[in-house]
Write a protein that holds these residues in place. Structure first.
Motif, PDB file in Angstrom:
ATOM      1  N   LYS A  45       0.921  -1.184   0.083  1.00 36.31           N
ATOM      2  CA  LYS A  45       0.087  -0.038   0.020  1.00 36.31           C
ATOM      3  C   LYS A  45       0.892   1.092  -0.092  1.00 36.31           C
ATOM      4  O   LYS A  45       1.764   1.384   0.807  1.00 36.31           O
ATOM      5  CB  LYS A  45      -0.816   0.031   1.351  1.00 36.31           C
ATOM      6  CG  LYS A  45      -1.888  -1.207   1.218  1.00 36.31           C
ATOM      7  CD  LYS A  45      -2.709  -1.114   2.381  1.00 36.31           C
ATOM      8  CE  LYS A  45      -3.887  -2.036   2.355  1.00 36.31           C
ATOM      9  NZ  LYS A  45      -4.607  -2.303   3.635  1.00 36.31           N
ATOM     10  N   VAL A  50      -5.214   4.127   3.347  1.00 39.79           N
ATOM     11  CA  VAL A  50      -5.984   3.024   2.933  1.00 39.79           C
ATOM     12  C   VAL A  50      -5.717   1.756   3.675  1.00 39.79           C
ATOM     13  O   VAL A  50      -6.280   0.512   3.323  1.00 39.79           O
ATOM     14  CB  VAL A  50      -5.711   2.707   1.386  1.00 39.79           C
ATOM     15  CG1 VAL A  50      -6.301   3.837   0.456  1.00 39.79           C
ATOM     16  CG2 VAL A  50      -4.358   2.420   1.092  1.00 39.79           C
ATOM     17  N   ARG A  52      -6.534   1.488   6.838  1.00 43.04           N
ATOM     18  CA  ARG A  52      -7.996   1.058   7.231  1.00 43.04           C
ATOM     19  C   ARG A  52      -9.002   1.058   6.131  1.00 43.04           C
ATOM     20  O   ARG A  52      -9.039   2.083   5.649  1.00 43.04           O
ATOM     21  CB  ARG A  52      -8.392   2.096   8.422  1.00 43.04           C
ATOM     22  CG  ARG A  52      -9.879   1.675   8.830  1.00 43.04           C
ATOM     23  CD  ARG A  52     -10.297   2.690  10.033  1.00 43.04           C
ATOM     24  NE  ARG A  52      -9.496   2.134  11.168  1.00 43.04           N
ATOM     25  CZ  ARG A  52     -10.067   1.058  11.567  1.00 43.04           C
ATOM     26  NH1 ARG A  52     -10.925   0.285  11.604  1.00 43.04           N
ATOM     27  NH2 ARG A  52      -9.215   0.842  13.016  1.00 43.04           N
ATOM     28  N   ASP A  53      -9.364  -0.062   5.747  1.00 39.20           N
ATOM     29  CA  ASP A  53     -10.660  -0.410   4.761  1.00 39.20           C
ATOM     30  C   ASP A  53     -11.765  -1.002   5.331  1.00 39.20           C
ATOM     31  O   ASP A  53     -11.790  -2.119   5.434  1.00 39.20           O
ATOM     32  CB  ASP A  53      -9.851  -0.977   3.795  1.00 39.20           C
ATOM     33  CG  ASP A  53     -10.526  -1.465   2.422  1.00 39.20           C
ATOM     34  OD1 ASP A  53     -11.809  -1.113   2.444  1.00 39.20           O
ATOM     35  OD2 ASP A  53      -9.907  -2.032   1.565  1.00 39.20           O
ATOM     36  N   GLU A  54     -12.731  -0.108   5.668  1.00 38.51           N
ATOM     37  CA  GLU A  54     -13.824  -0.622   6.377  1.00 38.51           C
ATOM     38  C   GLU A  54     -14.754  -1.445   5.290  1.00 38.51           C
ATOM     39  O   GLU A  54     -15.272  -2.514   5.893  1.00 38.51           O
ATOM     40  CB  GLU A  54     -14.805   0.759   6.691  1.00 38.51           C
ATOM     41  CG  GLU A  54     -14.179   1.437   7.871  1.00 38.51           C
ATOM     42  CD  GLU A  54     -13.845   0.626   9.060  1.00 38.51           C
ATOM     43  OE1 GLU A  54     -14.842  -0.241   9.561  1.00 38.51           O
ATOM     44  OE2 GLU A  54     -13.023   0.821   9.890  1.00 38.51           O
ATOM     45  N   ARG A  56     -13.486  -3.675   3.119  1.00 37.85           N
ATOM     46  CA  ARG A  56     -12.781  -5.119   3.395  1.00 37.85           C
ATOM     47  C   ARG A  56     -12.955  -5.576   4.743  1.00 37.85           C
ATOM     48  O   ARG A  56     -13.365  -6.944   4.907  1.00 37.85           O
ATOM     49  CB  ARG A  56     -11.311  -4.919   2.956  1.00 37.85           C
ATOM     50  CG  ARG A  56     -10.461  -6.004   3.138  1.00 37.85           C
ATOM     51  CD  ARG A  56     -11.002  -7.243   2.325  1.00 37.85           C
ATOM     52  NE  ARG A  56     -10.140  -8.511   2.714  1.00 37.85           N
ATOM     53  CZ  ARG A  56     -10.441  -9.627   2.572  1.00 37.85           C
ATOM     54  NH1 ARG A  56     -11.746  -9.789   2.172  1.00 37.85           N
ATOM     55  NH2 ARG A  56      -9.619 -10.645   2.812  1.00 37.85           N
ATOM     56  N   LYS A  57     -13.106  -4.980   5.671  1.00 34.34           N
ATOM     57  CA  LYS A  57     -13.269  -5.295   7.237  1.00 34.34           C
ATOM     58  C   LYS A  57     -14.666  -5.910   7.125  1.00 34.34           C
ATOM     59  O   LYS A  57     -14.790  -7.031   7.844  1.00 34.34           O
ATOM     60  CB  LYS A  57     -13.165  -4.186   8.143  1.00 34.34           C
ATOM     61  CG  LYS A  57     -13.327  -4.850   9.634  1.00 34.34           C
ATOM     62  CD  LYS A  57     -13.324  -3.633  10.705  1.00 34.34           C
ATOM     63  CE  LYS A  57     -13.723  -4.177  12.032  1.00 34.34           C
ATOM     64  NZ  LYS A  57     -13.627  -3.223  12.996  1.00 34.34           N
TER      65      LYS A  57
END
Length: 105
Positions: A45, A50, A52-54, A56-57
């Motif tokens: 990355k 990016v 923290r990717d909500e 994807r979470k």
């Protein structure tokens, strides 16, 4: 070291604890592998924002809930465990992302 008995074969708490300890060792090995992927993500990355990717979470938690339900476990319980795992993974990746870009070695 001998392999622990399966849960169905356990007759004493010593058997149970040996099985739990064996599973914990296996889980640690899997977590080492999982966190290796966090190292890779931190390397790949290019933007810290990016990490923290909500979306994807949410996808990861939904996947785990489906797998848990299919295996006969409580989806909400495993979702809670994975929520903490994902949060710890994000925190780890943030540290690794920063370290890669500030440590020239």
């Amino acid at each position: 070291m001998t392999a622990a008995k399966s849960p169905e074969q356990c007759e004493t708490m010593i058997d149970v604890r040996a099985g739990v300890d064996e599973v914990d060792r296996e889980l640690v090995a899997l977590l080492v592998r999982r966190f290796g992927y966090m190292d890779a993500a931190a390397r790949i990355k290019t933007d810290r924002n990016v990490v923290r990717d909500e979306p994807r979470k949410a996808q990861v938690l939904d996947n785990v809930a489906r797998e848990a339900e299919a295996a006969g476990l409580e989806p909400a319980r495993l979702r809670a465990v994975w929520d903490e795992l994902v949060e710890q993974s994000i925190a780890y990746e943030m540290v690794r992302w920063d370290r890669i870009r500030t440590d020239p070695a």
